[in-house]
Design an enzyme around this catalytic site. Sequence first.
Site, PDB file in Angstrom:
ATOM      1  N   HIS A  31      20.467 -13.121 -16.323  1.00 46.78           N
ATOM      2  CA  HIS A  31      20.135 -13.238 -17.742  1.00 46.78           C
ATOM      3  C   HIS A  31      19.041 -14.274 -17.957  1.00 46.78           C
ATOM      4  O   HIS A  31      18.110 -14.069 -18.744  1.00 46.78           O
ATOM      5  CB  HIS A  31      21.381 -13.628 -18.546  1.00 46.78           C
ATOM      6  CG  HIS A  31      22.524 -12.682 -18.367  1.00 46.78           C
ATOM      7  ND1 HIS A  31      23.831 -13.084 -18.411  1.00 46.78           N
ATOM      8  CD2 HIS A  31      22.555 -11.349 -18.126  1.00 46.78           C
ATOM      9  CE1 HIS A  31      24.619 -12.035 -18.218  1.00 46.78           C
ATOM     10  NE2 HIS A  31      23.864 -10.989 -18.030  1.00 46.78           N
ATOM     11  N   ASP A  37      21.438 -11.753 -26.030  1.00 49.51           N
ATOM     12  CA  ASP A  37      21.596 -10.549 -25.220  1.00 49.51           C
ATOM     13  C   ASP A  37      22.893  -9.844 -25.613  1.00 49.51           C
ATOM     14  O   ASP A  37      23.578 -10.251 -26.566  1.00 49.51           O
ATOM     15  CB  ASP A  37      21.540 -10.866 -23.726  1.00 49.51           C
ATOM     16  CG  ASP A  37      22.600 -11.882 -23.293  1.00 49.51           C
ATOM     17  OD1 ASP A  37      23.667 -11.938 -23.936  1.00 49.51           O
ATOM     18  OD2 ASP A  37      22.361 -12.611 -22.312  1.00 49.51           O
TER      19      ASP A  37
END
Length: 445
Positions: free
Chosen positions: A19, A118
Amino acid sequence: MDNSSKPHVVLVSSPGVGHLVRDLELGNRLAADHNLHVTFFVVVESHSSVGESELVQTARTWKLLDIIELPPVDISGQLQPNNTPIFTRLTAVMREIIPTLRSAISALKLSPTALIVDTFGTPALDVADEFHMLKYVFVSSAWAHSLILYAHVLDKEVKVDYVAQKEPLRLPGCMPVRPEDLLDLMKDRTKQEYNVFLQTGLKMRETAGFLVNTWEDLEATTLKALREEECYGFVPVYPIGPLFRPVRSSSSRSGLLDWLDKQPDLVLSAQQITEMAWGLELSQQRFIWVLRPPSKKDELPDGFLARTHNLGLVVTQWAPQSEILGHPSIGGFLSHCGWNSSLESILNGQKMNAAMLTEELGVAVRPKIAPTKGIVAREEIEMMVRKVIIADNLEGKAIRTKVKELQNSGKKAWTEGGSSFNALSQLAKQCEMNSQAQRHKLKAP
Protein backbone atom coordinates in the site's frame (compact mmCIF):
# COMPACT_ATOMS: atom_id res chain seq x y z
CA MET A 1 4.11 28.99 -5.46
CA ASP A 2 4.11 28.42 -1.70
CA ASN A 3 1.97 25.71 -0.16
CA SER A 4 -0.58 28.15 1.25
CA SER A 5 -1.89 28.90 -2.25
CA LYS A 6 -2.04 25.26 -3.39
CA PRO A 7 -4.98 22.90 -2.98
CA HIS A 8 -4.18 20.69 0.00
CA VAL A 9 -4.80 16.95 -0.25
CA VAL A 10 -4.58 14.43 2.59
CA LEU A 11 -3.58 10.89 1.62
CA VAL A 12 -3.96 8.13 4.24
CA SER A 13 -2.12 4.88 3.57
CA SER A 14 -3.24 1.70 5.33
CA PRO A 15 -0.64 -0.69 6.79
CA GLY A 16 1.53 -2.71 4.45
CA VAL A 17 4.50 -2.13 2.18
CA GLY A 18 2.45 -2.76 -0.97
CA HIS A 19 0.00 0.00 0.00
CA LEU A 20 2.80 2.40 0.88
CA VAL A 21 4.58 1.86 -2.43
CA ARG A 22 1.50 2.65 -4.49
CA ASP A 23 0.22 5.49 -2.28
CA LEU A 24 3.59 7.24 -2.09
CA GLU A 25 3.85 7.14 -5.87
CA LEU A 26 0.37 8.70 -6.13
CA GLY A 27 1.33 11.43 -3.66
CA ASN A 28 4.52 12.18 -5.57
CA ARG A 29 2.59 12.49 -8.84
CA LEU A 30 0.04 14.85 -7.31
CA ALA A 31 2.78 17.05 -5.87
CA ALA A 32 5.30 17.00 -8.72
CA ASP A 33 3.04 16.89 -11.79
CA HIS A 34 -0.11 18.69 -10.59
CA ASN A 35 1.22 21.21 -8.08
CA LEU A 36 -0.82 20.02 -5.10
CA HIS A 37 0.23 20.25 -1.47
CA VAL A 38 0.08 16.67 -0.15
CA THR A 39 0.07 15.61 3.49
CA PHE A 40 0.74 11.89 3.69
CA PHE A 41 -0.40 10.03 6.83
CA VAL A 42 1.30 6.69 7.49
CA VAL A 43 -0.75 4.17 9.48
CA VAL A 44 0.95 1.13 10.98
CA GLU A 45 -0.34 -1.82 12.97
CA SER A 46 1.31 -2.26 16.41
CA HIS A 47 4.67 -1.16 15.00
CA SER A 48 6.08 -0.37 11.60
CA SER A 49 8.03 -3.06 9.78
CA VAL A 50 11.58 -2.39 8.65
CA GLY A 51 10.30 -2.28 5.07
CA GLU A 52 7.67 0.35 5.92
CA SER A 53 10.16 2.44 7.90
CA GLU A 54 12.74 2.47 5.14
CA LEU A 55 10.16 3.31 2.49
CA VAL A 56 9.05 6.31 4.53
CA GLN A 57 12.65 7.34 5.17
CA THR A 58 13.40 7.23 1.44
CA ALA A 59 10.25 9.20 0.62
CA ARG A 60 11.29 11.95 3.05
CA THR A 61 14.49 12.49 1.06
CA TRP A 62 12.42 13.34 -2.05
CA LYS A 63 10.89 16.30 -0.13
CA LEU A 64 7.69 16.24 -2.19
CA LEU A 65 5.28 15.27 0.60
CA ASP A 66 4.61 16.30 4.19
CA ILE A 67 4.82 12.87 5.80
CA ILE A 68 3.27 12.30 9.22
CA GLU A 69 3.55 8.93 10.95
CA LEU A 70 0.53 8.33 13.16
CA PRO A 71 0.99 6.41 16.44
CA PRO A 72 0.74 2.62 16.05
CA VAL A 73 -2.69 1.08 16.50
CA ASP A 74 -3.34 -1.89 18.79
CA ILE A 75 -6.48 -3.84 17.89
CA SER A 76 -5.50 -7.08 19.60
CA GLY A 77 -8.45 -6.81 21.99
CA GLN A 78 -11.00 -6.42 19.19
CA LEU A 79 -10.26 -9.46 17.05
CA GLN A 80 -9.89 -13.20 17.36
CA PRO A 81 -6.33 -14.00 18.40
CA ASN A 82 -5.60 -16.40 15.55
CA ASN A 83 -5.76 -15.93 11.80
CA THR A 84 -8.01 -12.89 11.58
CA PRO A 85 -8.50 -12.28 7.85
CA ILE A 86 -6.57 -9.34 6.45
CA PHE A 87 -9.66 -7.47 5.23
CA THR A 88 -11.22 -7.51 8.70
CA ARG A 89 -7.94 -6.68 10.41
CA LEU A 90 -6.96 -3.72 8.25
CA THR A 91 -10.41 -2.15 8.20
CA ALA A 92 -10.42 -2.47 12.01
CA VAL A 93 -7.06 -0.68 12.14
CA MET A 94 -8.38 2.13 9.96
CA ARG A 95 -11.52 2.42 12.10
CA GLU A 96 -9.43 2.61 15.28
CA ILE A 97 -7.19 5.33 13.83
CA ILE A 98 -10.11 7.75 13.23
CA PRO A 99 -9.79 9.80 16.48
CA THR A 100 -6.04 10.19 15.96
CA LEU A 101 -6.52 11.08 12.31
CA ARG A 102 -9.19 13.64 13.19
CA SER A 103 -6.87 15.33 15.68
CA ALA A 104 -3.97 15.27 13.23
CA ILE A 105 -6.05 16.92 10.49
CA SER A 106 -7.31 19.54 12.94
CA ALA A 107 -3.72 20.41 13.79
CA LEU A 108 -2.70 21.05 10.18
CA LYS A 109 -1.89 24.69 9.48
CA LEU A 110 -3.52 24.58 6.04
CA SER A 111 -7.05 23.21 5.73
CA PRO A 112 -7.19 20.20 3.39
CA THR A 113 -9.66 20.09 0.54
CA ALA A 114 -9.68 16.34 -0.19
CA LEU A 115 -9.09 13.02 1.54
CA ILE A 116 -7.81 9.96 -0.34
CA VAL A 117 -7.88 6.48 1.24
CA ASP A 118 -7.51 2.97 -0.12
CA THR A 119 -10.11 0.19 0.04
CA PHE A 120 -9.22 -0.68 3.64
CA GLY A 121 -9.43 2.98 4.66
CA THR A 122 -13.13 3.47 3.89
CA PRO A 123 -14.02 3.70 7.64
CA ALA A 124 -11.96 6.92 7.76
CA LEU A 125 -14.08 8.60 5.07
CA ASP A 126 -16.43 10.00 7.74
CA VAL A 127 -13.63 12.33 8.84
CA ALA A 128 -13.76 14.03 5.43
CA ASP A 129 -17.37 15.06 6.00
CA GLU A 130 -16.46 16.74 9.28
CA PHE A 131 -13.92 18.97 7.49
CA HIS A 132 -15.99 19.54 4.33
CA MET A 133 -13.43 17.65 2.24
CA LEU A 134 -13.93 15.79 -1.01
CA LYS A 135 -13.42 12.07 -0.44
CA TYR A 136 -11.88 9.57 -2.82
CA VAL A 137 -10.96 5.88 -2.70
CA PHE A 138 -7.82 4.60 -4.43
CA VAL A 139 -8.36 1.02 -5.65
CA SER A 140 -6.30 -1.53 -7.55
CA SER A 141 -8.01 -2.95 -10.64
CA ALA A 142 -11.28 -1.81 -12.18
CA TRP A 143 -12.61 -5.37 -12.53
CA ALA A 144 -12.08 -6.27 -8.87
CA HIS A 145 -13.58 -2.91 -7.93
CA SER A 146 -16.71 -3.61 -9.99
CA LEU A 147 -17.20 -6.77 -7.93
CA ILE A 148 -16.91 -4.84 -4.65
CA LEU A 149 -19.50 -2.31 -5.82
CA TYR A 150 -21.89 -4.98 -7.11
CA ALA A 151 -21.49 -7.43 -4.22
CA HIS A 152 -24.54 -6.19 -2.33
CA VAL A 153 -26.69 -6.92 -5.42
CA LEU A 154 -25.24 -10.41 -5.73
CA ASP A 155 -25.90 -10.92 -2.03
CA LYS A 156 -29.61 -10.40 -2.64
CA GLU A 157 -29.86 -12.22 -5.97
CA VAL A 158 -27.81 -15.35 -5.26
CA LYS A 159 -29.47 -17.47 -2.58
CA VAL A 160 -26.93 -20.28 -2.36
CA ASP A 161 -23.22 -20.12 -1.61
CA TYR A 162 -21.36 -18.45 -4.44
CA VAL A 163 -18.96 -21.39 -4.78
CA ALA A 164 -21.94 -23.70 -5.36
CA GLN A 165 -22.93 -21.76 -8.46
CA LYS A 166 -22.63 -23.66 -11.73
CA GLU A 167 -22.36 -20.56 -13.90
CA PRO A 168 -20.08 -17.50 -13.59
CA LEU A 169 -21.44 -14.57 -11.62
CA ARG A 170 -22.63 -11.77 -13.90
CA LEU A 171 -21.19 -8.28 -13.50
CA PRO A 172 -23.12 -5.88 -15.79
CA GLY A 173 -20.91 -4.66 -18.61
CA CYS A 174 -17.87 -6.55 -17.30
CA MET A 175 -16.32 -9.96 -17.71
CA PRO A 176 -18.21 -12.43 -15.45
CA VAL A 177 -16.44 -14.03 -12.49
CA ARG A 178 -16.18 -17.79 -12.14
CA PRO A 179 -17.03 -18.97 -8.60
CA GLU A 180 -13.57 -20.49 -8.19
CA ASP A 181 -11.97 -17.11 -9.01
CA LEU A 182 -13.91 -15.15 -6.39
CA LEU A 183 -12.16 -13.28 -3.62
CA ASP A 184 -11.63 -15.64 -0.70
CA LEU A 185 -13.66 -13.42 1.63
CA MET A 186 -16.77 -14.04 -0.52
CA LYS A 187 -16.65 -17.81 -0.15
CA ASP A 188 -18.27 -17.95 3.29
CA ARG A 189 -21.17 -15.52 3.64
CA THR A 190 -21.59 -16.29 7.35
CA LYS A 191 -18.28 -14.72 8.36
CA GLN A 192 -17.73 -11.21 9.64
CA GLU A 193 -15.22 -10.51 6.89
CA TYR A 194 -17.91 -10.94 4.24
CA ASN A 195 -20.20 -8.43 5.96
CA VAL A 196 -17.32 -5.95 6.30
CA PHE A 197 -16.70 -6.42 2.57
CA LEU A 198 -20.34 -5.65 1.71
CA GLN A 199 -20.36 -2.52 3.88
CA THR A 200 -17.12 -1.34 2.27
CA GLY A 201 -18.70 -1.50 -1.19
CA LEU A 202 -21.72 0.49 -0.04
CA LYS A 203 -19.54 3.09 1.70
CA MET A 204 -17.53 3.63 -1.47
CA ARG A 205 -20.64 4.79 -3.31
CA GLU A 206 -20.76 7.90 -1.11
CA THR A 207 -17.47 9.26 -2.43
CA ALA A 208 -16.59 11.94 -4.99
CA GLY A 209 -14.70 9.46 -7.11
CA PHE A 210 -12.63 6.31 -7.51
CA LEU A 211 -8.95 6.50 -8.37
CA VAL A 212 -8.03 3.25 -10.13
CA ASN A 213 -4.50 1.94 -10.57
CA THR A 214 -5.08 1.08 -14.21
CA TRP A 215 -5.27 2.93 -17.52
CA GLU A 216 -7.85 3.29 -20.28
CA ASP A 217 -6.34 0.77 -22.70
CA LEU A 218 -5.83 -1.90 -20.06
CA GLU A 219 -9.42 -2.13 -18.77
CA ALA A 220 -11.45 -0.16 -21.30
CA THR A 221 -14.55 -2.39 -21.14
CA THR A 222 -14.75 -2.41 -17.34
CA LEU A 223 -14.10 1.31 -17.04
CA LYS A 224 -16.92 1.98 -19.53
CA ALA A 225 -19.26 -0.17 -17.43
CA LEU A 226 -18.33 1.60 -14.19
CA ARG A 227 -19.17 4.92 -15.82
CA GLU A 228 -22.37 3.90 -17.60
CA GLU A 229 -24.07 1.12 -15.62
CA GLU A 230 -26.41 2.43 -12.92
CA CYS A 231 -25.75 -0.58 -10.67
CA TYR A 232 -22.24 0.73 -9.92
CA GLY A 233 -23.54 4.05 -8.59
CA PHE A 234 -22.43 6.52 -11.28
CA VAL A 235 -19.45 7.59 -9.17
CA PRO A 236 -16.74 9.35 -11.24
CA VAL A 237 -13.85 7.07 -12.19
CA TYR A 238 -10.26 8.28 -12.60
CA PRO A 239 -7.96 5.64 -14.16
CA ILE A 240 -4.59 7.04 -13.07
CA GLY A 241 -2.24 4.08 -13.40
CA PRO A 242 0.07 2.42 -13.77
CA LEU A 243 1.49 3.38 -10.38
CA PHE A 244 4.06 1.07 -8.85
CA ARG A 245 7.54 1.32 -7.42
CA PRO A 246 9.80 2.75 -10.14
CA VAL A 247 13.20 1.24 -10.74
CA ARG A 248 15.83 3.13 -8.78
CA SER A 249 19.54 2.51 -8.77
CA SER A 250 20.13 1.17 -5.28
CA SER A 251 21.78 -1.93 -3.89
CA SER A 252 20.98 -1.08 -0.28
CA ARG A 253 19.43 -3.46 2.21
CA SER A 254 16.18 -1.48 2.05
CA GLY A 255 15.58 -2.76 -1.48
CA LEU A 256 15.88 -6.32 -0.27
CA LEU A 257 13.42 -5.80 2.55
CA ASP A 258 10.97 -3.86 0.40
CA TRP A 259 10.92 -6.62 -2.18
CA LEU A 260 10.46 -9.38 0.36
CA ASP A 261 7.70 -7.50 2.18
CA LYS A 262 5.84 -7.06 -1.11
CA GLN A 263 5.64 -10.77 -1.78
CA PRO A 264 2.50 -12.77 -0.90
CA ASP A 265 2.19 -14.84 2.25
CA LEU A 266 2.07 -17.93 0.07
CA VAL A 267 4.46 -20.82 0.54
CA LEU A 268 4.82 -23.57 -2.07
CA SER A 269 4.55 -27.08 -0.70
CA ALA A 270 7.55 -29.38 -0.99
CA GLN A 271 5.70 -31.36 -3.65
CA GLN A 272 4.93 -28.23 -5.69
CA ILE A 273 8.57 -27.13 -5.43
CA THR A 274 9.57 -30.51 -6.85
CA GLU A 275 7.12 -30.20 -9.75
CA MET A 276 8.20 -26.61 -10.40
CA ALA A 277 11.84 -27.65 -10.52
CA TRP A 278 11.19 -30.50 -12.92
CA GLY A 279 8.99 -28.30 -15.09
CA LEU A 280 11.71 -25.65 -15.36
CA GLU A 281 14.36 -28.26 -16.11
CA LEU A 282 12.27 -30.02 -18.73
CA SER A 283 11.45 -26.73 -20.46
CA GLN A 284 15.18 -26.16 -21.11
CA GLN A 285 14.58 -22.41 -20.85
CA ARG A 286 16.80 -20.06 -18.87
CA PHE A 287 15.35 -18.93 -15.53
CA ILE A 288 15.81 -17.06 -12.28
CA TRP A 289 13.86 -18.71 -9.47
CA VAL A 290 13.42 -16.74 -6.26
CA LEU A 291 12.83 -19.46 -3.68
CA ARG A 292 12.18 -17.34 -0.61
CA PRO A 293 12.18 -18.70 2.95
CA PRO A 294 10.77 -20.83 4.49
CA SER A 295 11.28 -22.81 1.26
CA LYS A 296 14.80 -24.21 1.08
CA LYS A 297 17.22 -25.38 -1.60
CA ASP A 298 17.35 -28.83 0.03
CA GLU A 299 13.70 -29.29 -1.00
CA LEU A 300 14.77 -29.27 -4.65
CA PRO A 301 15.11 -32.61 -6.49
CA ASP A 302 18.46 -34.36 -6.16
CA GLY A 303 20.91 -33.08 -8.74
CA PHE A 304 18.66 -30.23 -9.91
CA LEU A 305 21.16 -27.45 -9.19
CA ALA A 306 24.01 -29.36 -10.85
CA ARG A 307 21.98 -30.21 -13.94
CA THR A 308 20.70 -26.65 -14.40
CA HIS A 309 23.76 -24.64 -13.30
CA ASN A 310 24.33 -23.37 -16.85
CA LEU A 311 20.65 -22.83 -17.44
CA GLY A 312 19.22 -21.09 -14.41
CA LEU A 313 19.82 -19.42 -11.08
CA VAL A 314 18.07 -20.20 -7.78
CA VAL A 315 18.05 -17.28 -5.34
CA THR A 316 17.05 -17.92 -1.73
CA GLN A 317 17.14 -14.41 -0.24
CA TRP A 318 16.38 -11.53 -2.53
CA ALA A 319 16.06 -10.42 -6.13
CA PRO A 320 15.27 -6.85 -7.29
CA GLN A 321 11.93 -7.59 -8.98
CA SER A 322 11.42 -4.30 -10.82
CA GLU A 323 14.96 -4.26 -12.19
CA ILE A 324 14.77 -7.88 -13.29
CA LEU A 325 11.44 -7.43 -15.06
CA GLY A 326 12.82 -4.39 -16.87
CA HIS A 327 15.85 -6.26 -18.21
CA PRO A 328 15.80 -7.01 -21.97
CA SER A 329 16.74 -10.66 -21.35
CA ILE A 330 13.46 -11.39 -19.52
CA GLY A 331 10.88 -13.16 -21.67
CA GLY A 332 8.27 -14.16 -19.09
CA PHE A 333 7.23 -13.89 -15.44
CA LEU A 334 5.73 -16.66 -13.30
CA SER A 335 3.68 -14.79 -10.70
CA HIS A 336 0.99 -15.16 -8.03
CA CYS A 337 -0.80 -12.36 -9.98
CA GLY A 338 -0.96 -9.71 -7.29
CA TRP A 339 -1.96 -6.46 -9.01
CA ASN A 340 1.33 -4.62 -8.34
CA SER A 341 3.30 -7.54 -9.74
CA SER A 342 0.96 -7.80 -12.72
CA LEU A 343 1.46 -4.13 -13.56
CA GLU A 344 5.22 -4.42 -13.17
CA SER A 345 5.36 -7.42 -15.50
CA ILE A 346 3.24 -5.68 -18.16
CA LEU A 347 5.06 -2.35 -17.93
CA ASN A 348 8.51 -3.92 -17.95
CA GLY A 349 8.00 -5.93 -21.02
CA GLN A 350 -4.65 -13.46 -6.97
CA LYS A 351 -6.99 -15.33 -8.92
CA MET A 352 -9.28 -12.66 -10.38
CA ASN A 353 -6.17 -10.98 -11.73
CA ALA A 354 -5.04 -14.27 -13.28
CA ALA A 355 -8.40 -14.67 -15.01
CA MET A 356 -8.27 -11.14 -16.38
CA LEU A 357 -4.67 -11.44 -17.58
CA THR A 358 -5.39 -14.66 -19.45
CA GLU A 359 -8.97 -14.31 -20.68
CA GLU A 360 -9.56 -10.61 -21.22
CA LEU A 361 -6.11 -9.20 -21.89
CA GLY A 362 -4.43 -12.25 -23.40
CA VAL A 363 -1.04 -11.54 -21.83
CA ALA A 364 -0.59 -14.70 -19.76
CA VAL A 365 -1.13 -18.45 -19.55
CA ARG A 366 -2.63 -20.14 -16.53
CA PRO A 367 -2.52 -23.70 -15.16
CA LYS A 368 -5.68 -25.75 -15.51
CA ILE A 369 -5.81 -26.31 -11.76
CA ALA A 370 -5.39 -23.50 -9.24
CA PRO A 371 -2.31 -24.02 -7.03
CA THR A 372 -4.59 -23.65 -3.99
CA LYS A 373 -6.70 -26.58 -5.21
CA GLY A 374 -3.94 -29.06 -6.05
CA ILE A 375 -0.48 -29.62 -7.45
CA VAL A 376 0.39 -28.18 -10.85
CA ALA A 377 2.28 -31.01 -12.57
CA ARG A 378 5.76 -30.62 -14.07
CA GLU A 379 4.49 -31.35 -17.58
CA GLU A 380 2.07 -28.41 -17.39
CA ILE A 381 4.74 -26.09 -15.97
CA GLU A 382 7.05 -27.12 -18.81
CA MET A 383 4.30 -26.46 -21.34
CA MET A 384 3.48 -23.01 -19.93
CA VAL A 385 7.12 -21.92 -19.79
CA ARG A 386 7.84 -23.09 -23.34
CA LYS A 387 4.62 -21.53 -24.63
CA VAL A 388 5.57 -18.10 -23.30
CA ILE A 389 9.31 -18.17 -24.01
CA ILE A 390 9.94 -20.07 -27.24
CA ALA A 391 10.02 -17.66 -30.16
CA ASP A 392 8.12 -19.72 -32.75
CA ASN A 393 5.19 -20.67 -30.49
CA LEU A 394 2.12 -18.98 -31.98
CA GLU A 395 0.33 -18.41 -28.67
CA GLY A 396 3.53 -17.10 -27.14
CA LYS A 397 3.99 -14.70 -30.06
CA ALA A 398 0.48 -13.36 -29.57
CA ILE A 399 1.14 -12.89 -25.84
CA ARG A 400 4.41 -11.04 -26.45
CA THR A 401 2.79 -8.81 -29.07
CA LYS A 402 -0.05 -7.91 -26.71
CA VAL A 403 2.33 -7.25 -23.81
CA LYS A 404 4.36 -4.92 -26.02
CA GLU A 405 1.20 -3.03 -27.00
CA LEU A 406 0.16 -2.61 -23.37
CA GLN A 407 3.68 -1.70 -22.36
CA ASN A 408 3.69 1.15 -24.85
CA SER A 409 0.16 2.30 -23.99
CA GLY A 410 0.91 2.20 -20.25
CA LYS A 411 3.95 4.40 -20.67
CA LYS A 412 2.05 6.74 -22.99
CA ALA A 413 -0.79 7.04 -20.45
CA TRP A 414 1.55 8.79 -18.02
CA THR A 415 3.16 11.19 -20.46
CA GLU A 416 1.79 14.74 -20.43
CA GLY A 417 -1.48 14.65 -22.34
CA GLY A 418 -1.86 10.89 -21.84
CA SER A 419 -5.06 9.38 -20.44
CA SER A 420 -3.81 8.81 -16.88
CA PHE A 421 -2.04 12.17 -16.72
CA ASN A 422 -5.26 13.86 -17.85
CA ALA A 423 -7.38 11.87 -15.37
CA LEU A 424 -5.22 13.03 -12.48
CA SER A 425 -5.38 16.57 -13.88
CA GLN A 426 -9.18 16.37 -13.70
CA LEU A 427 -8.92 15.26 -10.08
CA ALA A 428 -6.55 18.15 -9.32
CA LYS A 429 -9.07 20.59 -10.84
CA GLN A 430 -11.83 19.21 -8.60
CA CYS A 431 -9.55 19.76 -5.61
CA GLU A 432 -8.82 23.31 -6.77
CA MET A 433 -12.53 24.09 -7.14
CA ASN A 434 -13.32 22.75 -3.67
CA SER A 435 -10.38 24.65 -2.20
CA GLN A 436 -11.71 27.89 -3.67
CA ALA A 437 -15.20 27.13 -2.33
CA GLN A 438 -13.73 26.57 1.13
CA ARG A 439 -11.95 29.93 0.99
CA HIS A 440 -15.12 31.73 -0.04
CA LYS A 441 -16.98 30.22 2.91
CA LEU A 442 -14.27 31.44 5.27
CA LYS A 443 -14.46 34.96 3.83
CA ALA A 444 -18.25 35.14 3.91
CA PRO A 445 -19.62 37.27 6.81
